[in-house]
Design an enzyme around this catalytic site. Structure first.
Site, PDB file in Angstrom:
ATOM      1  N   PHE A 184       6.778   0.163  13.945  1.00  0.00           N
ATOM      2  CA  PHE A 184       6.056   1.378  13.576  1.00  0.00           C
ATOM      3  C   PHE A 184       4.607   0.987  13.301  1.00  0.00           C
ATOM      4  CE2 PHE A 184       4.017   4.452  10.925  1.00  0.00           C
ATOM      5  CZ  PHE A 184       4.325   5.639  11.551  1.00  0.00           C
ATOM      6  N   ASP A 219       0.322  -6.538  11.246  1.00  0.00           N
ATOM      7  CA  ASP A 219       0.160  -5.197  10.688  1.00  0.00           C
ATOM      8  C   ASP A 219       0.735  -5.220   9.267  1.00  0.00           C
ATOM      9  OD1 ASP A 219       0.297  -2.583   9.839  1.00  0.00           O
ATOM     10  OD2 ASP A 219       1.003  -1.786  11.755  1.00  0.00           O
ATOM     11  N   LYS A 231      -3.183   2.014   3.872  1.00  0.00           N
ATOM     12  CA  LYS A 231      -2.403   2.525   2.753  1.00  0.00           C
ATOM     13  C   LYS A 231      -2.969   2.146   1.380  1.00  0.00           C
ATOM     14  CE  LYS A 231       1.643   3.939   5.177  1.00  0.00           C
ATOM     15  NZ  LYS A 231       2.166   3.356   6.408  1.00  0.00           N
TER      16      LYS A 231
END
Ligand SMILES: *Cc1c(COP(=O)(O)O)cnc(C)c1O
Length: 421
Positions: A157, A242, A271
């Site tokens: 993802f 990531d 985030k």
């Protein structure tokens, strides 16, 4: 601060109240239906707790997918944001601003790298890294123009843009959104031999989540990332980690890569970098790689804005103390021990690192969604990932007693489900 048990007790109310139902109906009427939220309407948050519009309190065990690692309304981060709000919030990169220089310097130092490319959302950081890797491939490695390929992992993802969904294998994320961007090769996650076999002379990068979050908090074998590092060095390929969900304290270290002693060529951050206040993302790497970008080739109106930079600086300062990482590690051990006791009582398996747990519920009992709905009725907010897997990722500021209480609620939900079936 020690919580009393009394204020944690949550009046069980299976049906949303009229106010909640109205608020949900309003959103449903005019917001595109690209999400399926739990039926709760949050109005306020402080630390690890949120309050709904009827004044009921819930322990937030999702923390906005780790964007709220340092808690809701974190006073240090709010102070930094407030001070900057009063000064200047947006200049664009057409001019310099006095927050960007310190932010990129401090973030580069935290990561042990030279350069930072500031963006806004996680998907933009991923997109930026893809462009950087391709440009590096053509300009430095000498790959023939238009031929670059990037190795990605099954179950990945990395966000929701058209290029990123092009290399997703989640049918919900991908189907119906073609034509797809070429230049990606998918291999099984955790299989370094498969990566080795997929690399050719046109491979510019391996893009990997050190722990796959959305896939269900999947932790690869400990030798996987070190093997990728060696392979990338040997074949002259960039290793791109990531760390948008796994990074910045969640796993008990600054980066999940630290857990296995691996340093990637590029870190992708997002985030928690925005402290739960503004979207802030970044690509962080060395000059030989990130230095390939030239003026005009990439950019963002909002990337590196003074408000984002000021909040990002406060986040980096928090992490530079090492305290959030240490707390996540200790609380993570506590959470893990409590969850292990539920294995065999409706829980099949528990995975994770630091304060980040993936819990496979026995599918015969319930779906992950059903478990999350029942947890919500007991005052705990969690999110399913796929099928019968749920994730727990509370803000790192959570009180130990509250964490124990959350696991007790999960145990009670599982008991109720077992009695029902
Ligand atoms: C959330 C996430 C992204 C995308 O971030 P957005 O800010 O939602 O675009 C990318 N990679 C990983 C690993 C993520 O968890």
């Amino acid at each position: 601060m020690t919580d009393t048990v009394a204020h944690r007790i949550h009046p069980s109310s299976p049906a949303p109240t009229d106010r909640q139902a109205q608020a949900i109906a309003l959103e449903d009427e005019h917001a595109a239906h690209n999400y399926h939220p739990l039926p709760i309407v949050v109005a306020e948050g402080l630390g690890a707790w949120v309050t709904d519009i009827d004044g009921r309190r819930y322990l937030d065990c999702l923390a906005a997918y780790s964007a709220v690692n340092f808690g809701h309304s974190n006073p240090l981060l709010l102070d930094a944001a407030r001070a900057q709000l009063e000064r200047i919030t947006l200049t664009s990169r057409a001019f310099h601003n006095d927050q960007l220089g310190p932010f990129v310097t401090e973030l580069a130092a935290l990561a042990g790298k030279d350069l930072v490319l500031p963006m806004n959302t996680g998907a933009e950081a991923v997109e930026s890294a893809i462009k950087v890797a391709r440009a590096w491939g053509y300009r430095v490695k000498g790959v023939a123009d238009g031929q670059a390929n990037i190795i990605v992992m099954a179950g990945n993802f990395h966000g929701r843009t058209t290029t990123i969904v092009s290399f997703s294998d989640d049918p919900d994320a991908r189907a119906g959104f073609g034509p797809y961007t070429p230049g990606f090769r998918s291999v099984p996650y955790g299989d370094a031999d498969a990566v080795a076999a997929a690399i050719d002379e046109n491979t510019v990068a391996v893009l990997v989540e050190p722990i796959q979050g959305e896939a269900g908090i999947i932790v690869p074998p400990p030798e996987f990332l070190p093997a990728l590092r060696a392979l990338c060095d040997e074949r002259r390929v960039l290793l791109i980690a990531d760390e948008i969900q796994s990074g910045l304290g969640r796993t008990g270290s600054t980066f999940a890569c630290d857990l296995v002693g691996v340093v990637p060529d590029l870190y992708l951050l997002g985030k928690a970098l925005g402290g739960g206040i503004v979207p802030v993302s970044a690509v962080v790497g060395d000059r030989e790689v990130l230095g390939v970008l030239r003026p005009g080739e990439h950019g963002s109106t909002f990337g590196g804005n003074p408000l984002a930079a000021a909040v990002g600086r406060a986040v980096v300062a928090l992490l530079a103390t090492g305290e959030p990482q240490e707390r996540a590690e200790l609380l993570g051990l506590r959470l893990r021990a409590a969850l292990e006791r539920l294995v065999g009582q409706g829980v099949l398996r528990v995975r994770g690192a630091g304060l980040w747990a993936g819990i496979d519920i026995d599918p015969a009992l319930a779906t992950g969604r059903e478990v999350c709905e029942l947890l919500m009725e007991r005052g705990v907010l969690a999110k399913d990932t796929h099928g019968s897997t749920i994730r727990l990722a509370p803000p790192i500021v959570v009180e130990p007693a509250d964490l124990d209480w959350a696991v007790e609620q999960l145990e009670a939900v599982l008991e109720d489900l077992a009695a029902r079936s």
